[in-house]
Scaffold this active site. Sequence first.
Site, PDB file in Angstrom:
ATOM      1  N   ASN A 107     -23.204  45.869 -33.679  1.00 31.02           N
ATOM      2  CA  ASN A 107     -22.617  46.049 -32.352  1.00 31.02           C
ATOM      3  C   ASN A 107     -23.326  47.210 -31.668  1.00 31.02           C
ATOM      4  OD1 ASN A 107     -20.590  45.889 -30.218  1.00 31.02           O
ATOM      5  ND2 ASN A 107     -19.684  47.743 -31.094  1.00 31.02           N
ATOM      6  N   HIS A 109     -22.604  50.179 -28.960  1.00 29.49           N
ATOM      7  CA  HIS A 109     -21.443  50.866 -28.394  1.00 29.49           C
ATOM      8  C   HIS A 109     -21.939  52.034 -27.538  1.00 29.49           C
ATOM      9  CE1 HIS A 109     -17.346  52.377 -28.147  1.00 29.49           C
ATOM     10  NE2 HIS A 109     -17.800  53.569 -28.456  1.00 29.49           N
ATOM     11  N   SER A 136     -24.959  53.810 -29.470  1.00 31.79           N
ATOM     12  CA  SER A 136     -25.149  53.663 -30.914  1.00 31.79           C
ATOM     13  C   SER A 136     -25.167  52.184 -31.284  1.00 31.79           C
ATOM     14  CB  SER A 136     -23.988  54.324 -31.673  1.00 31.79           C
ATOM     15  OG  SER A 136     -23.807  55.672 -31.263  1.00 31.79           O
ATOM     16  N   ASP A 145     -15.477  49.995 -34.053  1.00 37.79           N
ATOM     17  CA  ASP A 145     -16.604  50.906 -33.735  1.00 37.79           C
ATOM     18  C   ASP A 145     -16.793  51.939 -34.827  1.00 37.79           C
ATOM     19  OD1 ASP A 145     -15.471  50.860 -30.317  1.00 37.79           O
ATOM     20  OD2 ASP A 145     -16.914  49.558 -31.322  1.00 37.79           O
TER      21      ASP A 145
HETATM   22  C1  GRF Z   1     -22.627  47.837 -22.638  1.00 38.27           C
HETATM   23  O1  GRF Z   1     -22.524  49.120 -22.061  1.00 38.27           O
HETATM   24  C2  GRF Z   1     -22.268  47.920 -24.101  1.00 38.27           C
HETATM   25  O2  GRF Z   1     -22.647  49.129 -24.716  1.00 38.27           O
HETATM   26  C3  GRF Z   1     -20.773  47.814 -24.067  1.00 38.27           C
HETATM   27  O3  GRF Z   1     -20.465  46.922 -23.008  1.00 38.27           O
HETATM   28  C4  GRF Z   1     -21.557  46.901 -22.099  1.00 38.27           C
HETATM   29  C5  GRF Z   1     -22.032  45.481 -22.061  1.00 38.27           C
HETATM   30  O4  GRF Z   1     -22.967  45.334 -21.073  1.00 38.27           O
HETATM   31  N1  GRF Z   1     -20.254  47.301 -25.309  1.00 38.27           N
HETATM   32  P1  GRF Z   1     -23.772  43.940 -20.996  1.00 38.27           P
HETATM   33  O5  GRF Z   1     -22.749  42.817 -20.993  1.00 38.27           O
HETATM   34  O6  GRF Z   1     -24.669  43.867 -22.199  1.00 38.27           O
HETATM   35  O7  GRF Z   1     -24.536  44.059 -19.698  1.00 38.27           O
END
Ligand code: GRF
Length: 220
Positions: A107, A109, A136, A145
């Site tokens: 994932n 984050h 991360s 997370d």
């Molecule tokens: C990103 O900031 C990611 O870190 C978080 O949600 C957002 C998703 O953006 N989990 P996208 O859908 O990849 O544009």
Amino acid sequence: MLDVVVLASGRGSNFAALLAAQRRGELPIRIRALLSDKTAAPALDIARDAGIPAIALAPADFADRAAFDHALFARAAIFEPGLIVLAGYMRVIDDSVIEDWRGRIVNIHPSLLPKYPGLRTHVRALEAGDPTHGASVHFVTAQLDGGPVIARVEMPILPGDTPRALAARLLPLEHRLLVASVDLIARQRITLGEDGVKFDGEPLAAPLQLQADGTWRAVG
Ligand code: GRF
């Protein structure tokens, strides 16, 4: 060639970054499908435009959270991925499903984990007066997370930064971090074993830091 299935709930810019890197021949993966829990997720259109199977399941169609999660991951399993990437996937996944994929699901984050798991990470970093913020990539475990962190990218918080400005400045760094992290996994340089994360066969003492020039700095 690592077969990858991507899960996204929204915009899909991280998914698009993986796709673009793969198409440039810079990322040895094959994206087999994009799955979503939102039938209207723009990420689905990115997949469709790329000729990649785009599958959305609606949680409302399932008896409970676990039933949905099992159904979605059963669809993912059909593509026999070596890795599942959560790229803006906003659901907490049932523990029993996660265990089936231990070491094969990551994932991204938007915080410097272990700081700020969960939501509103940019606001929390600003409110804390942190000098830096970042993103991360971590292996996914039952703890939200909370899985072993593989790599991070860090940037300064600037005077006057708003949550929106922070998120906007971080997003392209997220894209670079995700591509570089999936590359390490695709080249089998990063693995998750019983005794934690290994980098080039050695225990990873701390997350790798992605540098501005695209190289990795091992910390600790
Ligand atoms: C990103 O900031 C990611 O870190 C978080 O949600 C957002 C998703 O953006 N989990 P996208 O859908 O990849 O544009």
